[in-house]
Write a protein that holds these residues in place. Structure first.
Motif, PDB file in Angstrom:
ATOM      1  N   GLY A 297      -9.242   2.251  -0.284  1.00  0.00           N
ATOM      2  CA  GLY A 297      -9.272   0.887   0.222  1.00  0.00           C
ATOM      3  C   GLY A 297      -8.142   0.522   1.150  1.00  0.00           C
ATOM      4  O   GLY A 297      -8.133  -0.579   1.718  1.00  0.00           O
ATOM      5  N   ALA A 298      -7.157   1.409   1.328  1.00  0.00           N
ATOM      6  CA  ALA A 298      -6.019   1.105   2.193  1.00  0.00           C
ATOM      7  C   ALA A 298      -6.439   1.146   3.661  1.00  0.00           C
ATOM      8  O   ALA A 298      -7.302   1.944   4.048  1.00  0.00           O
ATOM      9  N   PRO A 299      -5.811   0.325   4.507  1.00  0.00           N
ATOM     10  CA  PRO A 299      -6.187   0.277   5.930  1.00  0.00           C
ATOM     11  C   PRO A 299      -5.431   1.287   6.780  1.00  0.00           C
ATOM     12  O   PRO A 299      -5.030   0.992   7.905  1.00  0.00           O
ATOM     13  N   PHE A 300      -5.223   2.483   6.265  1.00  0.00           N
ATOM     14  CA  PHE A 300      -4.584   3.545   7.038  1.00  0.00           C
ATOM     15  C   PHE A 300      -5.105   4.883   6.556  1.00  0.00           C
ATOM     16  O   PHE A 300      -5.648   5.015   5.450  1.00  0.00           O
TER      17      PHE A 300
ATOM     18  N   TRP B  23       0.839  -1.206   0.000  1.00  0.00           N
ATOM     19  CA  TRP B  23       0.000   0.000   0.000  1.00  0.00           C
ATOM     20  C   TRP B  23       0.871   1.252   0.000  1.00  0.00           C
ATOM     21  O   TRP B  23       0.788   2.089  -0.874  1.00  0.00           O
ATOM     22  N   TRP B  24       1.690   1.377   1.043  1.00  0.00           N
ATOM     23  CA  TRP B  24       2.591   2.528   1.196  1.00  0.00           C
ATOM     24  C   TRP B  24       3.615   2.161   2.254  1.00  0.00           C
ATOM     25  O   TRP B  24       3.252   1.740   3.356  1.00  0.00           O
TER      26      TRP B  24
ATOM     27  N   HIS C 266       4.037  13.437   8.631  1.00  0.00           N
ATOM     28  CA  HIS C 266       3.264  12.584   7.721  1.00  0.00           C
ATOM     29  C   HIS C 266       2.912  11.254   8.409  1.00  0.00           C
ATOM     30  O   HIS C 266       3.102  10.184   7.827  1.00  0.00           O
ATOM     31  N   PRO C 267       2.403  11.277   9.651  1.00  0.00           N
ATOM     32  CA  PRO C 267       2.116  10.013  10.327  1.00  0.00           C
ATOM     33  C   PRO C 267       0.856   9.340   9.791  1.00  0.00           C
ATOM     34  O   PRO C 267      -0.126   9.996   9.452  1.00  0.00           O
ATOM     35  N   ALA C 268       0.901   8.021   9.738  1.00  0.00           N
ATOM     36  CA  ALA C 268      -0.222   7.215   9.241  1.00  0.00           C
ATOM     37  C   ALA C 268      -0.756   6.352  10.383  1.00  0.00           C
ATOM     38  O   ALA C 268       0.020   5.734  11.121  1.00  0.00           O
TER      39      ALA C 268
ATOM     40  N   TRP D 281      -6.771   2.418  10.006  1.00  0.00           N
ATOM     41  CA  TRP D 281      -8.167   2.732   9.680  1.00  0.00           C
ATOM     42  C   TRP D 281      -8.818   1.434   9.240  1.00  0.00           C
ATOM     43  O   TRP D 281      -8.502   0.950   8.174  1.00  0.00           O
ATOM     44  N   PRO D 282      -9.644   0.832  10.052  1.00  0.00           N
ATOM     45  CA  PRO D 282     -10.172   1.340  11.324  1.00  0.00           C
ATOM     46  C   PRO D 282      -9.175   1.190  12.467  1.00  0.00           C
ATOM     47  O   PRO D 282      -8.233   0.392  12.403  1.00  0.00           O
ATOM     48  N   LEU D 283      -9.415   1.974  13.520  1.00  0.00           N
ATOM     49  CA  LEU D 283      -8.626   1.823  14.736  1.00  0.00           C
ATOM     50  C   LEU D 283      -8.944   0.486  15.402  1.00  0.00           C
ATOM     51  O   LEU D 283     -10.054  -0.040  15.259  1.00  0.00           O
TER      52      LEU D 283
END
Length: 291
Positions: A244-247, A43-44, A145-147, A150-152
């Motif tokens: 769609g990424a989880p962050f 993702w990143w 730039h903190p990631a 998502w969801p917590l």
């Protein structure tokens, strides 16, 4: 100098900080829940990079300071530089980055960046000072730039919101296809300071709020765990993810991408600083976990 990743902790939180970019690698509750994005490159690959001496892209990925011009990738070189460990305590650590032959080749100035990570109770604070060690003004932008997940943890299946403490509805900017900042502004996605996150919002890349987002916000579901943020000397805000990424990244900045049609001069970038010789500029953010 050490290549060791440093762990700091309180009874409520723990974090680790790597020397590369002085970048936080994780942020965990006492129960073991991970709050920070884990950097999966599918993702990143980032987690919480620091952005210096530019935030965002430059025209043709080239920057200039006076007559000196060089290539510089998005968000600058600090996140790709190894910081020196200057102080280590159980609840805090401080890392330093000074100019070098490599940095002066692309950014011809003498400087020092000091980055401190500190945990007190359920709050992590990150403070950075940039000192101009040169004889000329230091042109630069700085950003975080903190990631975050998502969801917590503990809020799976619930809608997540970003809520500005000032209740504002700041106008939004979107980057051009080449990553530069147009003059146009869009209607705010905030309603009385509240934004319900949706993956589709990020199909056009980051949502950028050049002004009026304030100095504090909260992130999380209506009921359940949330993160509360405070910002110091960081007037610009971006919210970014990939669809769609989880962050989601909560990014407070002092500086933005170069304007469309602008010169490569760093000093001419939006919200750039021009720090006098011998002076220090300070920036900071904090996050408190409310379980």
């Amino acid at each position: 100098m050490t290549d060791e990743t440093i762990r700091i902790a309180s009874d409520a939180l723990s974090a680790s900080v790597a020397p590369l970019g002085a970048e936080m690698q994780n942020l965990r509750t006492a129960a073991g829940d991970e709050l920070l994005w884990h950097g999966d490159p599918a993702w990143w690959g980032g987690r919480a990079p620091m952005l210096f001496p530019i935030v965002g892209r430059a025209p043709g990925d080239r920057v200039a300071a006076g007559d000196h011009e060089a290539e510089m990738r998005q968000h600058g070189f600090a996140r790709r530089s190894v910081f020196e460990l200057a102080e280590r305590q159980p609840d805090r650590c401080r890392h330093l980055l000074r100019d070098s032959e490599a940095t002066r080749a692309v950014y011809p100035f003498a400087f020092e960046i000091a980055a401190e990570h500190r945990i007190e109770g359920a709050t992590l604070s990150v403070s950075v000072s940039v000192t101009n060690l040169d004889t000329r003004p230091l042109p630069f932008g700085f950003g975080f730039h903190p990631a975050f997940r998502w969801p917590l943890p503990g809020a799976e299946g619930q809608a997540h919101h970003v809520t500005l403490a000032n209740g504002a509805a700041p106008a939004m900017a979107r980057l051009s296809p080449d990553g530069l900042l147009p003059e146009a502004r869009h209607a705010s996605p905030f309603d009385a300071g509240r934004l319900t996150l949706d993956p589709a919002m990020f199909e056009a890349d980051a949502m950028i709020f050049p002004e009026s987002a304030g100095s504090a916000l909260a992130y999380g579901p209506e009921d359940g765990p949330r993160l509360e943020f405070a910002f110091e000397n960081l007037p610009n805000l971006a919210i970014w993810s990939k669809p769609g990424a989880p962050f989601v990244c909560i990014e407070p900045w002092h500086g933005m991408a170069a304007r469309e049609g602008a010169s490569p001069q760093i000093a001419e970038r939006p919200w750039a600083l021009d720090l006098p010789a011998g002076e220090t500029a300070r920036f900071g953010w904090s996050v408190t976990h409310r379980g």
